[in-house]
Design a protein around this motif. Structure first.
Motif, PDB file in Angstrom:
ATOM      1  N   PRO A   9       0.825  -1.209   0.000  1.00 11.54           N
ATOM      2  CA  PRO A   9       0.000   0.000   0.000  1.00 11.54           C
ATOM      3  C   PRO A   9       0.861   1.261   0.000  1.00 11.54           C
ATOM      4  O   PRO A   9       2.028   1.237   0.398  1.00 11.54           O
ATOM      5  N   SER A  10       0.268   2.354  -0.406  1.00 11.90           N
ATOM      6  CA  SER A  10       0.997   3.626  -0.373  1.00 11.90           C
ATOM      7  C   SER A  10       1.111   4.101   1.069  1.00 11.90           C
ATOM      8  O   SER A  10       0.393   3.632   1.964  1.00 11.90           O
ATOM      9  N   THR A  12       0.226   6.928   2.213  1.00 12.08           N
ATOM     10  CA  THR A  12      -1.047   7.577   2.563  1.00 12.08           C
ATOM     11  C   THR A  12      -2.072   6.551   3.011  1.00 12.08           C
ATOM     12  O   THR A  12      -2.774   6.758   4.009  1.00 12.08           O
ATOM     13  N   ASP A  13      -2.159   5.442   2.299  1.00  9.30           N
ATOM     14  CA  ASP A  13      -3.098   4.390   2.689  1.00  9.30           C
ATOM     15  C   ASP A  13      -2.737   3.788   4.042  1.00  9.30           C
ATOM     16  O   ASP A  13      -3.619   3.488   4.849  1.00  9.30           O
ATOM     17  N   ARG A  16      -3.838   6.285   6.702  1.00  7.10           N
ATOM     18  CA  ARG A  16      -5.302   6.242   6.838  1.00  7.10           C
ATOM     19  C   ARG A  16      -5.744   5.002   7.613  1.00  7.10           C
ATOM     20  O   ARG A  16      -6.634   5.073   8.460  1.00  7.10           O
TER      21      ARG A  16
END
Length: 64
Positions: A9-10, A12-13, A16
């Motif tokens: 995943p990135s 940012t993900d 989150r």
């Protein structure tokens, strides 16, 4: 061509997800819970800033 970006995943993900995890953990905390449960929930939440910091340090930033 093989790319690892599709396997992980990135950043940012990941941040989150971590925020969502903290929110869910926070809602599990009640004054009626046993002391051990309260401590475990608090330790889980306290670990969040370190995880976010590590992920943030690994994020590639554009330089101007």
């Amino acid at each position: 061509m093989f790319s690892l970006t599709r396997l992980s995943p990135s950043v940012t993900d990941m941040i989150r997800f971590d925020h969502s995890h903290v929110l869910v953990t926070f809602h599990q905390y009640t004054t009626a819970s046993r002391a051990g449960v309260k401590k475990a929930l608090a330790e889980t939440i306290q670990g969040s800033p370190q995880r976010i910091g590590r992920a943030d340090d690994q994020a590639p930033f554009a330089t101007a």
